[in-house]
Scaffold this motif. Structure first.
Motif, PDB file in Angstrom:
ATOM      1  N   GLU A  45      11.441   6.107  -1.169  1.00 20.56           N
ATOM      2  CA  GLU A  45      10.343   5.167  -0.950  1.00 20.56           C
ATOM      3  C   GLU A  45      10.656   3.749  -1.411  1.00 20.56           C
ATOM      4  OE1 GLU A  45       5.500   5.108  -1.831  1.00 20.56           O
ATOM      5  OE2 GLU A  45       6.746   6.799  -2.468  1.00 20.56           O
ATOM      6  N   PHE A  46      11.689   3.614  -2.258  1.00 15.56           N
ATOM      7  CA  PHE A  46      12.009   2.315  -2.848  1.00 15.56           C
ATOM      8  C   PHE A  46      13.509   2.036  -2.757  1.00 15.56           C
ATOM      9  CE2 PHE A  46       8.385   4.162  -5.055  1.00 15.56           C
ATOM     10  CZ  PHE A  46       7.440   3.151  -4.937  1.00 15.56           C
ATOM     11  N   ARG A 258       5.827   6.762  -9.482  1.00 12.69           N
ATOM     12  CA  ARG A 258       5.515   6.687  -8.047  1.00 12.69           C
ATOM     13  C   ARG A 258       4.026   6.422  -7.828  1.00 12.69           C
ATOM     14  NH1 ARG A 258       8.260   8.652  -3.626  1.00 12.69           N
ATOM     15  NH2 ARG A 258       9.599   9.992  -4.912  1.00 12.69           N
ATOM     16  N   ARG A 259       3.188   7.176  -8.533  1.00 15.01           N
ATOM     17  CA  ARG A 259       1.741   6.994  -8.374  1.00 15.01           C
ATOM     18  C   ARG A 259       1.339   5.573  -8.696  1.00 15.01           C
ATOM     19  NH1 ARG A 259      -1.868   6.123 -11.912  1.00 15.01           N
ATOM     20  NH2 ARG A 259      -0.473   6.686 -13.639  1.00 15.01           N
ATOM     21  N   TRP A 260       1.863   5.054  -9.787  1.00 15.44           N
ATOM     22  CA  TRP A 260       1.473   3.730 -10.231  1.00 15.44           C
ATOM     23  C   TRP A 260       1.987   2.654  -9.272  1.00 15.44           C
ATOM     24  CZ3 TRP A 260       3.424  -0.869 -12.190  1.00 15.44           C
ATOM     25  CH2 TRP A 260       2.511  -1.661 -12.888  1.00 15.44           C
ATOM     26  N   LEU A 261       3.211   2.801  -8.809  1.00 17.68           N
ATOM     27  CA  LEU A 261       3.757   1.812  -7.889  1.00 17.68           C
ATOM     28  C   LEU A 261       3.052   1.841  -6.540  1.00 17.68           C
ATOM     29  CD1 LEU A 261       7.609   1.933  -8.582  1.00 17.68           C
ATOM     30  CD2 LEU A 261       5.976   0.169  -9.252  1.00 17.68           C
ATOM     31  N   GLN A 262       2.688   3.009  -6.092  1.00 19.18           N
ATOM     32  CA  GLN A 262       1.932   3.098  -4.836  1.00 19.18           C
ATOM     33  C   GLN A 262       0.610   2.350  -4.950  1.00 19.18           C
ATOM     34  OE1 GLN A 262       1.767   7.358  -4.257  1.00 19.18           O
ATOM     35  NE2 GLN A 262       3.610   7.375  -2.975  1.00 19.18           N
ATOM     36  N   ALA A 263      -0.004   2.401  -6.119  1.00 16.22           N
ATOM     37  CA  ALA A 263      -1.267   1.710  -6.323  1.00 16.22           C
ATOM     38  C   ALA A 263      -1.091   0.212  -6.436  1.00 16.22           C
ATOM     39  CB  ALA A 263      -1.949   2.245  -7.582  1.00 16.22           C
ATOM     40  N   HIS A 264       0.153  -0.247  -6.744  1.00 16.59           N
ATOM     41  CA  HIS A 264       0.401  -1.682  -6.956  1.00 16.59           C
ATOM     42  C   HIS A 264       1.484  -2.216  -6.034  1.00 16.59           C
ATOM     43  CE1 HIS A 264      -1.383  -0.280 -10.781  1.00 16.59           C
ATOM     44  NE2 HIS A 264      -1.941  -1.471 -10.806  1.00 16.59           N
ATOM     45  N   SER A 265       1.769  -1.526  -4.954  1.00 17.43           N
ATOM     46  CA  SER A 265       2.868  -1.919  -4.089  1.00 17.43           C
ATOM     47  C   SER A 265       2.586  -3.211  -3.340  1.00 17.43           C
ATOM     48  CB  SER A 265       3.181  -0.812  -3.073  1.00 17.43           C
ATOM     49  OG  SER A 265       2.037  -0.546  -2.270  1.00 17.43           O
ATOM     50  N   GLN A 266       1.334  -3.591  -3.231  1.00 20.30           N
ATOM     51  CA  GLN A 266       1.011  -4.827  -2.528  1.00 20.30           C
ATOM     52  C   GLN A 266       0.873  -6.001  -3.483  1.00 20.30           C
ATOM     53  OE1 GLN A 266       1.069  -4.812   0.817  1.00 20.30           O
ATOM     54  NE2 GLN A 266       1.617  -2.664   0.554  1.00 20.30           N
TER      55      GLN A 266
END
Length: 267
Positions: A45-46, A258-266
């Protein structure tokens, strides 16, 4: 391994995957090999990049006058195209690597999109008593005159809990076998007595604090203090694991990242 020249020194790194850039900064006596599992798990994903800090792994020793570690990291990220006007990386620093991440924020706050500080300190002097700072400084200084075989039995119980498997212990021990005294000596001089406590309240990017509940090097009290000082930070405590929580509980560690980055990916 790949390498890139930053100023007057060669920096080695590992990279995998595509997507938003996620940069891993290892701890003392280690190098990018410690993140092998994370490169595998999160590269779906990254764009995952793990550097060998100056003085570690296959990177050159820290060059005098090259700037702070945060400044060197900024140049490294810019050179690789991971940071610029249209791209900002997520930066994950472990222990000593968290100090590098904080120095990056201090010197170049325009670079990180988010910070993930794992088993982190605000520098030893920013999180520990003066007596403990000096004890650790003297300990490491003395260790650099000894062979790894004498250092590893002292460090392993402070990094992993009794629950750690033999392969986990071997992974960490193998990295300690390869440390360079000259490289570690320069890093100790550059960061061993740093205090970033005044930097913490200035952080304005989303910040995740990730600690092991059984960490004896940067205990939960340090985690809670960091959490209080960094505005809007999120604190996650992983149960039953120590300083190297990502080695002992890679699934839980990676899932939290992963969970945290998905929530802050934008962001």
């Amino acid at each position: 391994m790949d390498t890139v020249t930053v100023g007057a020194q060669r920096i080695a790194y590992r990279a995998a995957g595509t997507g938003p850039p996620l940069v891993f900064l290892h701890g003392a006596y280690e190098d990018s090999r410690i993140w092998e599992r994370q490169l595998e798990d999160l590269s779906d994903e990254f764009t995952v990049v793990a550097w060998d800090s100056p003085g570690c792994g296959q990177s050159d020793d820290l060059v005098e006058g090259a700037g702070t570690l945060g400044e060197i990291l900024a140049s490294f990220l810019t050179t690789l195209g991971l940071a610029g006007r249209t791209r900002r990386p997520h930066v994950l620093g472990l222990s000593f690597g968290s100090v590098v991440a904080l120095d990056l924020w201090k010197e170049h706050p325009e670079i990180p999109a988010t910070l993930i500080l794992a088993s982190a300190y605000a520098g030893w002097a920013g999180s520990l008593s003066p007596e403990e700072v000096e004890r650790r400084y003297r300990q490491v200084s003395a260790e650099l005159e000894k062979p790894p075989s004498e250092i590893i039995p002292v460090w392993l119980p402070t990094l992993l809990t009794e629950r750690a498997t033999e392969p986990m212990k071997a992974q960490v021990a193998n990295l300690f076998e390869d440390f360079r005294p000259s490289g570690m000596r320069a890093l100790l001089a550059a960061s061993g007595r740093t205090d970033y406590s005044t930097v913490l309240p200035t952080i304005t990017v989303p910040t995740l604090l990730l600690y092991g509940a059984a960490d004896v090097r940067s205990p939960v009290t340090v985690a809670e203090d960091m959490h209080r000082r960094i505005p809007g930070s999120e604190l996650v405590i992983l149960p039953d694991v120590g300083h190297l929580s990502f080695v002992e509980a890679p699934e839980a560690f990676d899932a939290s990242v992963r969970r945290w980055l998905q929530a802050h990916s934008q962001t």
